[in-house]
Design a protein around this motif. Structure first.
Motif, PDB file in Angstrom:
ATOM      1  N   VAL A  54       0.835  -1.185   0.000  1.00 47.36           N
ATOM      2  CA  VAL A  54       0.000   0.000   0.000  1.00 47.36           C
ATOM      3  C   VAL A  54       0.867   1.230   0.000  1.00 47.36           C
ATOM      4  O   VAL A  54       1.705   1.391   0.867  1.00 47.36           O
ATOM      5  CB  VAL A  54      -0.896  -0.005   1.228  1.00 47.36           C
ATOM      6  N   PRO A  55       0.664   2.045  -0.930  1.00 42.05           N
ATOM      7  CA  PRO A  55       1.476   3.256  -1.023  1.00 42.05           C
ATOM      8  C   PRO A  55       1.105   4.218   0.074  1.00 42.05           C
ATOM      9  O   PRO A  55       0.086   4.049   0.743  1.00 42.05           O
ATOM     10  CB  PRO A  55       1.086   3.831  -2.379  1.00 42.05           C
ATOM     11  N   PRO A  56       1.927   5.180   0.221  1.00 40.35           N
ATOM     12  CA  PRO A  56       1.712   6.180   1.260  1.00 40.35           C
ATOM     13  C   PRO A  56       0.274   6.652   1.275  1.00 40.35           C
ATOM     14  O   PRO A  56      -0.313   6.883   0.229  1.00 40.35           O
ATOM     15  CB  PRO A  56       2.619   7.331   0.837  1.00 40.35           C
ATOM     16  N   MET A  57      -0.219   6.804   2.440  1.00 38.06           N
ATOM     17  CA  MET A  57      -1.628   7.163   2.498  1.00 38.06           C
ATOM     18  C   MET A  57      -1.863   8.657   2.575  1.00 38.06           C
ATOM     19  O   MET A  57      -2.323   9.279   1.647  1.00 38.06           O
ATOM     20  CB  MET A  57      -2.257   6.540   3.732  1.00 38.06           C
ATOM     21  N   PRO A  70      -0.340  12.176   3.922  1.00 39.70           N
ATOM     22  CA  PRO A  70       0.300  13.393   3.466  1.00 39.70           C
ATOM     23  C   PRO A  70       0.677  13.411   1.991  1.00 39.70           C
ATOM     24  O   PRO A  70       0.326  14.346   1.306  1.00 39.70           O
ATOM     25  CB  PRO A  70       1.508  13.508   4.370  1.00 39.70           C
ATOM     26  N   PRO A  71       1.348  12.400   1.523  1.00 44.41           N
ATOM     27  CA  PRO A  71       1.821  12.509   0.154  1.00 44.41           C
ATOM     28  C   PRO A  71       0.709  12.748  -0.847  1.00 44.41           C
ATOM     29  O   PRO A  71       0.935  13.303  -1.903  1.00 44.41           O
ATOM     30  CB  PRO A  71       2.479  11.152  -0.087  1.00 44.41           C
ATOM     31  N   MET A  98      -5.662  14.731   9.504  1.00 40.66           N
ATOM     32  CA  MET A  98      -6.284  15.465  10.584  1.00 40.66           C
ATOM     33  C   MET A  98      -6.218  14.672  11.862  1.00 40.66           C
ATOM     34  O   MET A  98      -6.438  13.486  11.865  1.00 40.66           O
ATOM     35  CB  MET A  98      -7.756  15.720  10.255  1.00 40.66           C
ATOM     36  N   PRO A 105       6.763  19.669  10.424  1.00 41.94           N
ATOM     37  CA  PRO A 105       7.286  20.337   9.237  1.00 41.94           C
ATOM     38  C   PRO A 105       7.127  19.428   8.039  1.00 41.94           C
ATOM     39  O   PRO A 105       7.351  18.233   8.130  1.00 41.94           O
ATOM     40  CB  PRO A 105       8.761  20.540   9.561  1.00 41.94           C
ATOM     41  N   GLY A 106       6.785  20.048   6.993  1.00 47.70           N
ATOM     42  CA  GLY A 106       6.716  19.301   5.760  1.00 47.70           C
ATOM     43  C   GLY A 106       5.516  18.394   5.664  1.00 47.70           C
ATOM     44  O   GLY A 106       5.345  17.709   4.691  1.00 47.70           O
ATOM     45  N   ALA A 107       4.722  18.372   6.662  1.00 49.34           N
ATOM     46  CA  ALA A 107       3.526  17.557   6.575  1.00 49.34           C
ATOM     47  C   ALA A 107       2.389  18.446   6.131  1.00 49.34           C
ATOM     48  O   ALA A 107       1.778  19.116   6.927  1.00 49.34           O
ATOM     49  CB  ALA A 107       3.203  16.944   7.929  1.00 49.34           C
TER      50      ALA A 107
END
Lengths: 329, 481
Positions: free
Chosen positions: B163-166, B168-169, B187, B201-203
């Motif tokens: 399963v790929p990133p859910m 943020p990405p 959230m 950060p970065g999220a």
């Protein structure tokens, strides 16, 4: 290379009588395994001979235990007491206590300290030479899990908080984070390469996170689903109870209440392998230091609304793993 | 010499040094001898193929190619017929052939025969380690195993679903008009006002503070049902309207107030009546179920509350904490039946009145606090009691019920987690306390509550069951409304 003739897995004889709360390999060899249990005991197994080497007890169920070195272990649990046990002299010493149960214990060779995390929302640092309390550091909530990353200590608490501390200067909190997963944090383990950590939740999901807060690095973080089983049209989602890193390859194993152990290659985002299904939840796993063996603790954890009856028996399996199962492709 | 040349051009098998007339036959040989799965006898095409097959299908690791020479057993090299043989081995083989021709003539043939004679016996059905490694084979097998890295990657069969990133990405910053459920993964679901603490950060998901707070609230509540992305619920679509028309005070209100109220079923009155202190884990929708106690505490804390692990100590702190939980946590977690026995605490606390009847006794004290909490459940269980026709126990119950909880200091408050011997009790309790959860599982709906709970109680089939269904109906309400 291990001889593959002795097929890859065996069960420890005389396992604990009640749930197994943690298994940990000794620091230098894959011969000794420290097992703590809800039957109040801490047991040192010799897995080469498959015998019990040493055993001592707490007054209440024992949650975590850890080696300081080959001959000293530290343990604690619901009795809130931190004990040190010397395997050579077979003596135990009460080091100190928390206000609530001690949930996790780690030893940091970098600063030569024992760290204990507790449901009283603190982490305490102890000096193993003098058995004295060095410091008491309050955390945002009950400590559920923690892991060391060199001098960094990553603490996961209730309500999905993650605090990162620097052991060399515990005067301030280096990072205050929140889990990127939506559900309760179950386990955190740091990459042996010290770049980040892996965090699992009760909702069959695992996140790979990086300590470097730069945008570049943070872009790389991700999460994935696992430990879910579809049965009769309903997807059962299981807690991911334990994570353990292969020290050499930076790959890691996850274990869930679904009774499966998966090994992941987090850089290529691939699952390397999945073992057969164990008869009940897996509460704890640990790779040996050399990465050749994986200890797998199976015991029922009361996840279900109706507990099983009879309760599945508690067992520790030792599985010898091959490069094929643990090495990034 | 010309004859020799011909010989050299014969295809040969890298794994066992056998020569073949034709590469087709060589390939057949390899599939049958070296690439056959010892468990299911499936013939694979390459060594890595075999290893992946065994790993994925049988969950077994194979570290050597079956029936191969000890130095040629590397399973990671991808060889198909004559393709993929490491060049140095090719040279080596050539050299050897020449040497053979010059020297002992027929030995090569003898070896081949040898091989042929032995391999069948060594069994295609046997696990790989069985293969005879040392054989009488070529005395000087080519040195230097090729490094594992040589293995070409391209032909690997697909890996299991990954399963790929859910969260943020997925979120481009510029995805404003997307339905708000996309915002959900990042959230904080059940964090109340406490909210995110530090910078993430970065999220992006954390960072993009909702333009429309109400939408965010909806997202929060919606995700609880759409979280796993099994299917998008109707709610989601209405939520997607949210950003445009933030005029759903009901939704946002509910999400904000209930915070941890599972699902979007804010209408479940009972969950609102829960003590606010208890944090429940969000449910994930009708098609999936988190196998975890409903309260948002760790499994270890949950377990520590089991009566089995109680010690007779005046531990007021955990008791206080547990009180609300006992109410809301479903307590559905009846401990296994053996519990009463190893629980000296209970025995001690009630030992005075009844020592003679050990069997029903442990049940009594735990019932009492529950009744105290839920008077409505009381008549039902009383009915149940009469069914039991155990007058003596009746008497005890009567005696105990009015008794103030102070009789048992602290611990009794946590007792409700004890075994519930009464199906009807459970039904009542369930009905009162946890409609959303129960209602969600269609599989359970048809069943009487006792059965759903998996209680194998002698009374489970009897009339006392019928109080169940009426209690269940309200549960269905939010769903089938």
């Amino acid at each position: 290379m291990t001889v593959s003739d002795t097929r890859t897995e065996f069960k420890l004889k005389s396992p604990p009588e009640d749930g197994i709360s943690s298994v940990k390999f000794g620091p230098n060899s894959s011969q000794f395994l420290l097992v703590s249990s809800w039957d109040n005991s801490v047991t040192l197994y010799d897995i080469h001979a498959n015998t019990v080497r040493m055993k001592y007890s707490h007054e209440r169920p024992e949650l975590p235990a850890c080696f300081q070195d080959a001959v000293h272990s530290f343990s604690g649990g619901l009795d809130k007491t931190l004990k040190m046990f010397d395997f050579n002299s077979n003596t135990e010493t009460i080091v100190g206590s928390h206000d609530q149960a001690i949930r996790c214990i780690e030893y940091s060779p970098e600063v030569n300290s024992i760290l204990t995390g507790s449901w009283d929302s603190t982490v305490k640092m102890w000096d193993p030479r003098t058995n004295r309390l060095v410091g008491n550091y309050s955390q945002p909530d009950k400590v559920y899990t923690m892991s060391l990353c060199g001098e960094k200590l990553v603490v996961g608490t209730a309500f999905r908080k993650v605090f990162v501390w620097d052991l060399r200067n515990m005067g301030y909190i280096q990072q205050r984070r929140e889990s990127s997963l939506k559900y309760q944090t179950r386990c955190i383990r740091c990459f042996p390469n010290k770049q980040g950590y892996v965090l699992s939740s009760i909702e069959g999901r695992v996140a790979v996170e990086y300590l470097d807060t730069g945008a570049e690095m943070q872009k790389k973080k991700y999460a994935f689903k696992c430990h879910r089983i579809k049965e009769d049209g309903i997807e059962k989602i299981y807690p991911v109870n334990a994570i353990s890193f292969h020290q050499g390859y930076n790959t890691f194993a996850t274990a869930g209440s679904d009774g499966y152990v998966n090994i992941w290659d987090s850089f290529n985002k691939k699952r390397l392998c999945q073992f057969h299904r164990y008869n009940t939840s897996i509460s704890s796993i640990c790779f040996s230091q050399d990465g050749t063996a994986l200890a797998i603790a199976c015991s029922y954890m009361y996840e279900e609304e109706t507990p099983r009856d009879p309760l599945p028996e508690n067992n520790v399996f030792i599985r010898y793993v091959t490069d094929q199962e643990t090495k990034p492709k | 010499m010309g004859r020799k040349k011909k010989k050299l051009s014969k295809p040969w098998c890298w794994y066992c040094n056998r020569e073949f007339e034709d590469e087709k036959i060589l390939i057949q040989h390899q599939k049958a001898k070296h690439f056959k799965c010892h468990i299911c006898h499936k013939k694979l095409y390459t060594g890595p193929g075999l290893s992946i097959h065994c790993m994925q299908v049988h969950k077994e690791a194979i570290d050597k190619v079956p029936n191969s020479l000890s130095t040629r057993s590397n399973i990671e090299i991808e060889i198909y017929g004559m393709e993929g043989i490491p060049p140095e081995d090719l040279k080596e083989h050539e050299k050897m052939k020449q040497g053979k021709q010059a020297g002992g003539g027929g030995s090569g043939g003898a070896n081949a025969a040898n091989n042929r004679a032995q391999s069948p016996s060594s069994g295609e059905d046997e696990p790989p380690p069985k293969k005879k490694t040392q054989d009488t084979m070529m005395t000087n097998p080519p040195p230097g195993m090729p490094p594992a890295g040589m293995m070409p990657q391209g032909m690997m069969p697909p890996h299991p679903p990954y399963v790929p990133p859910m969260g943020p990405p997925m979120m481009g910053p510029g995805m404003g008009p997307m339905p708000s459920h996309f915002m959900a993964p990042g959230m904080p679901p059940m964090m109340g006002p406490g909210g995110p603490m530090g910078p993430m950060p970065g999220a992006p998901s954390q960072q993009n503070k909702p333009l429309f707070p109400s939408a965010a609230a909806i997202a929060t509540s919606t995700t609880s049902s759409a979280a796993v992305g099994a299917d998008f619920k109707p709610i989601t679509s209405s939520a997607s309207i949210g950003p445009v028309k933030p005029t759903f005070p009901a939704y946002s209100g509910a999400a904000a107030a209930a915070g941890s109220t599972p699902g979007a079923s804010s209408s479940s009155a009972s969950s609102n009546s829960d003590p606010p202190k208890v944090n429940l884990i969000n449910t994930v929708g009708a098609s999936s179920k988190i196998i975890h106690p409903q309260e948002d505490i760790s499994l270890e804390e949950f377990r520590a509350r089991l009566p089995k692990y109680h010690v007779p100590e005046p531990a007021p702190a955990p008791a206080a904490e547990a009180t609300p939980t006992a109410a809301a946590t479903p307590v559905t977690t009846p401990t296994p039946t053996p519990t009463p026995a190893p629980n000296p605490t209970v025995a001690v606390s009630v030992a005075a009145p009844v020592t003679s009847t050990p069997q029903p006794m442990p049940a009594a004290p735990e019932r009492r606090p529950m009744m105290a909490r839920f008077p409505m459940a009381l008549p039902m269980s009383m009915g149940q009691m009469s069914q039991m026709n155990q007058m003596s126990q009746m008497g005890q119950m009567g005696q105990m019920m009015p008794g103030p909880p102070t009789m048992l200091p602290g611990p009794p408050m946590m007792r409700p987690a004890l075994p519930l011997h009464h199906p009807a009790m459970i039904g009542g309790n369930m009905g009162m306390m946890r409609p959303p959860h129960m209602g969600i599982h269609p599989g359970l709906l048809g069943m009487p509550p006792g059965a759903a709970m998996g209680m194998h109680h002698p009374y489970a089939a009897g009339p006392p069951m019928f109080p169940g269904p009426p209690m269940i109906t309200p549960m269905m309400h939010p769903r089938f409304r």
